[in-house]
Write a protein that holds these residues in place. Structure first.
Motif, mmCIF file in Angstrom:
data_model
loop_
_atom_site.group_PDB
_atom_site.id
_atom_site.type_symbol
_atom_site.label_atom_id
_atom_site.label_comp_id
_atom_site.label_asym_id
_atom_site.label_seq_id
_atom_site.Cartn_x
_atom_site.Cartn_y
_atom_site.Cartn_z
ATOM 1 N N ALA A 288 83.111 63.505 37.523
ATOM 2 C CA ALA A 288 82.145 62.780 38.312
ATOM 3 C C ALA A 288 80.887 63.541 38.777
ATOM 4 C CB ALA A 288 82.905 61.927 39.603
ATOM 5 N N PHE A 289 81.219 64.796 38.957
ATOM 6 C CA PHE A 289 80.157 65.879 39.284
ATOM 7 C C PHE A 289 79.272 66.488 38.345
ATOM 8 C CE2 PHE A 289 83.672 66.268 42.057
ATOM 9 C CZ PHE A 289 83.117 66.552 43.561
ATOM 10 N N VAL A 290 79.645 65.995 36.881
ATOM 11 C CA VAL A 290 78.684 66.727 35.880
ATOM 12 C C VAL A 290 77.173 66.225 35.852
ATOM 13 C CG1 VAL A 290 78.495 66.828 33.194
ATOM 14 C CG2 VAL A 290 80.696 66.953 34.314
ATOM 15 N N TYR A 291 77.102 65.024 35.683
ATOM 16 C CA TYR A 291 75.742 64.309 35.803
ATOM 17 C C TYR A 291 75.055 64.572 37.267
ATOM 18 C CZ TYR A 291 71.784 60.719 36.196
ATOM 19 O OH TYR A 291 70.814 60.178 36.298
ATOM 20 N N PRO A 292 75.533 64.519 38.370
ATOM 21 C CA PRO A 292 74.800 64.960 39.586
ATOM 22 C C PRO A 292 74.581 66.390 39.615
ATOM 23 C CG PRO A 292 76.358 63.397 40.247
ATOM 24 C CD PRO A 292 76.689 63.723 38.513
ATOM 25 N N ALA A 293 75.550 67.147 38.922
ATOM 26 C CA ALA A 293 75.236 68.658 38.944
ATOM 27 C C ALA A 293 73.723 68.928 38.496
ATOM 28 C CB ALA A 293 76.209 69.277 38.204
ATOM 29 N N VAL A 294 73.495 68.088 37.152
ATOM 30 C CA VAL A 294 72.308 68.365 36.641
ATOM 31 C C VAL A 294 71.173 68.219 37.332
ATOM 32 C CG1 VAL A 294 71.038 67.843 34.573
ATOM 33 C CG2 VAL A 294 73.326 68.027 34.245
ATOM 34 N N LYS A 295 70.968 67.196 38.210
ATOM 35 C CA LYS A 295 70.025 66.681 38.903
ATOM 36 C C LYS A 295 70.064 67.679 40.217
ATOM 37 C CE LYS A 295 68.596 62.910 36.565
ATOM 38 N NZ LYS A 295 68.262 61.774 37.356
ATOM 39 N N TYR A 296 71.004 68.033 40.525
ATOM 40 C CA TYR A 296 70.965 68.937 41.838
ATOM 41 C C TYR A 296 70.180 70.309 41.173
ATOM 42 C CZ TYR A 296 74.328 66.070 44.377
ATOM 43 O OH TYR A 296 74.893 64.877 44.987
ATOM 44 N N TYR A 297 70.562 70.831 40.107
ATOM 45 C CA TYR A 297 69.962 71.756 39.490
ATOM 46 C C TYR A 297 68.550 71.726 39.300
ATOM 47 C CZ TYR A 297 68.541 75.134 35.587
ATOM 48 O OH TYR A 297 68.019 75.936 34.833
ATOM 49 N N TRP A 298 68.015 70.438 38.925
ATOM 50 C CA TRP A 298 66.512 70.340 38.806
ATOM 51 C C TRP A 298 65.909 70.194 40.335
ATOM 52 C CZ3 TRP A 298 66.933 66.183 34.562
ATOM 53 C CH2 TRP A 298 67.265 66.663 33.471
ATOM 54 N N TRP A 299 66.615 69.472 41.205
ATOM 55 C CA TRP A 299 66.027 69.386 42.356
ATOM 56 C C TRP A 299 65.968 70.977 43.219
ATOM 57 C CZ3 TRP A 299 69.366 69.909 47.248
ATOM 58 C CH2 TRP A 299 68.600 69.495 48.374
ATOM 59 N N ALA A 300 66.797 71.767 43.039
ATOM 60 C CA ALA A 300 67.016 73.015 43.150
ATOM 61 C C ALA A 300 65.865 73.989 42.815
ATOM 62 C CB ALA A 300 68.058 73.882 43.185
ATOM 63 N N GLY A 301 65.264 73.517 41.667
ATOM 64 C CA GLY A 301 64.074 74.491 41.098
ATOM 65 C C GLY A 301 64.395 74.811 39.582
ATOM 66 N N GLY A 302 65.667 74.384 39.210
ATOM 67 C CA GLY A 302 65.877 74.843 37.827
ATOM 68 C C GLY A 302 65.126 74.219 36.709
ATOM 69 N N GLY A 303 64.797 75.172 35.701
ATOM 70 C CA GLY A 303 63.766 74.604 34.729
ATOM 71 C C GLY A 303 64.417 74.231 33.429
ATOM 72 N N ILE A 304 65.332 74.711 33.031
ATOM 73 C CA ILE A 304 66.290 74.481 32.016
ATOM 74 C C ILE A 304 66.279 72.950 31.844
ATOM 75 C CG2 ILE A 304 68.169 74.906 30.261
ATOM 76 C CD1 ILE A 304 68.545 77.542 31.509
ATOM 77 N N GLY A 305 65.612 72.328 30.390
ATOM 78 C CA GLY A 305 65.778 71.354 30.121
ATOM 79 C C GLY A 305 65.068 70.025 31.203
ATOM 80 N N ARG A 306 64.554 70.701 32.141
ATOM 81 C CA ARG A 306 63.828 69.686 33.217
ATOM 82 C C ARG A 306 62.441 68.918 32.603
ATOM 83 N NH1 ARG A 306 62.622 71.092 39.426
ATOM 84 N NH2 ARG A 306 61.072 69.673 39.759
ATOM 85 N N PRO A 307 62.456 67.638 32.750
ATOM 86 C CA PRO A 307 61.242 66.947 32.268
ATOM 87 C C PRO A 307 60.189 67.244 33.138
ATOM 88 C CG PRO A 307 63.278 65.489 32.686
ATOM 89 C CD PRO A 307 63.657 66.839 33.295
ATOM 90 N N ASP A 308 58.995 67.163 32.384
ATOM 91 C CA ASP A 308 57.651 67.607 33.059
ATOM 92 C C ASP A 308 57.533 66.673 34.346
ATOM 93 O OD1 ASP A 308 57.494 69.566 31.289
ATOM 94 O OD2 ASP A 308 56.201 68.257 29.963
ATOM 95 N N ASP A 309 57.858 65.233 34.030
ATOM 96 C CA ASP A 309 57.472 64.428 35.240
ATOM 97 C C ASP A 309 58.715 63.986 36.105
ATOM 98 O OD1 ASP A 309 58.902 62.962 33.364
ATOM 99 O OD2 ASP A 309 57.901 61.167 33.362
ATOM 100 N N TYR A 310 59.431 65.154 36.312
ATOM 101 C CA TYR A 310 60.675 64.785 37.086
ATOM 102 C C TYR A 310 60.322 64.905 38.667
ATOM 103 C CZ TYR A 310 65.288 65.627 39.318
ATOM 104 O OH TYR A 310 66.380 65.449 40.029
#
Length: 336
Positions: A189-211
């Protein structure tokens, strides 16, 4: 004869003399015919905005083939002579193949649901508030047919197998438990939210331009709800509300509540998670190019998100089935 002993001929029949329950074929057949009707009417209905088939995920023949094979499976399973051997195997192959094809045709219904939510509520969502209503109808009927046909096929499998005709269990099956499925679902259950938390924290790998920069609220709700449900299915939470639940502490948990939530969330996760798999199979069968670049830097995001959904859904489905078996009422046919 000694006093107090009842002759065998005068004793009441044991519970095992009760006839086995059979699933009525008519609801399944009518729903499968509804699949044909929806598929035939879809091109002629207004409001089409086909955002699923245009991606090359679902071949045009999957819906028709699934409904046709499903009807054949239901009619064959209704024959009392088809109970063993090659005939039984053929019916099971037909039934489960048709179920997979209909599930394939229903892919996208979760997107339809989200789009309809934004459309009805008026929450700004851009193009995501556009709903393919004719396609939504077809996918909804296909999903209903999937559920009913799978239930009918499973009932036939039980009825013609070595287990109990009514519950499908063998002696000792009720005591079997696989708690690791619930714990695995909790971790997944943590996998998908972890990706979003990573982007929210500023991570750039795979992050959409309009995120968007906002905190992932919906993903957090999925994490909390899915995580609690996963643990409830394998712990005492699934039987008695814990002491920290307001107004319900120490009361019995409605079994149907957990079963319905488990099946519903599992279906949604699998329908979403299997999208790349179905797209890849369609491509291998001669369909269009994949709607994503498997060699790009974003491929890890696709693997994490969709793979995480698939594995989460599969583990949660197994935990739900395990909970359902352990908590079901005593079978009136075999006593299990």
């Amino acid at each position: 004869m000694p006093e107090g002993v009842v002759p065998l001929t005068d004793r009441p029949a044991p519970p095992t003399a009760r006839p086995a329950r059979r699933v009525r074929p008519w609801p399944v057949l009518l729903t499968l015919l509804g699949v044909f009707a929806a598929a035939a009417a879809e091109p002629h209905l207004p409001g089409a905005a086909d955002y699923i088939r245009s991606l090359g995920i679902v071949p045009s023949w999957a819906l028709w083939a699934g409904a046709a094979l499903g009807i054949a499976a239901v009619l064959a399973s209704a024959a009392r002579s088809v109970t063993h051997g090659a005939a039984r195997t053929a019916v099971l192959v037909l039934g489960w193949t048709a179920s997979v094809l209909l599930l394939w045709a229903a892919v996208g219904i979760v997107f339809d649901g989200f789009r309809a939510f934004f459309y009805v509520t008026g929450i700004p969502a851009g193009d995501f508030a556009t709903v393919d209503w004719p396609g939504f109808l077809t996918r909804a009927v296909a999903f209903a047919a999937t559920a009913l046909l799978a239930r009918s096929t499973l009932a036939f499998q039980r009825r013609s197998g070595t287990g109990c005709d009514r519950c499908g269990l063998l002696p000792g099956d009720r005591e079997k438990s696989s708690p690791w499925l619930g714990y695995a679902a909790f971790g997944l259950a943590f996998v998908y939210p972890a990706v979003k938390y990573y982007w929210w924290a500023g991570g750039g790998i795979g992050r959409p331009d309009d995120y968007p920069e906002g905190f992932p609220v919906m993903e957090t709700m999925l994490l909390v709800g899915g995580g609690v449900l996963s643990l409830a299915l394998v712990s005492s939470w699934g039987l008695i509300y814990p002491s920290w639940v307001p107004f319900l502490a120490r009361r019995k948990v409605p079994r149907l509540l957990l079963v319905a939530c488990g099946w519903g969330l599992s279906a949604a996760l699998l329908l979403q998670g299997l999208i790349p798999v179905f797209a890849a199979v369609n491509h291998l069968l001669g369909g269009p190019e994949l709607p994503f670049d498997a060699a790009s830097a974003n491929s890890w995001v696709i693997l994490a998100v969709y793979g995480g959904w698939s594995l989460f859904g599969a583990a949660l489905l197994g935990a739900t089935r395990d909970y359902q078996r352990r908590t079901r009422a005593v079978c009136t046919l075999c006593g299990s």
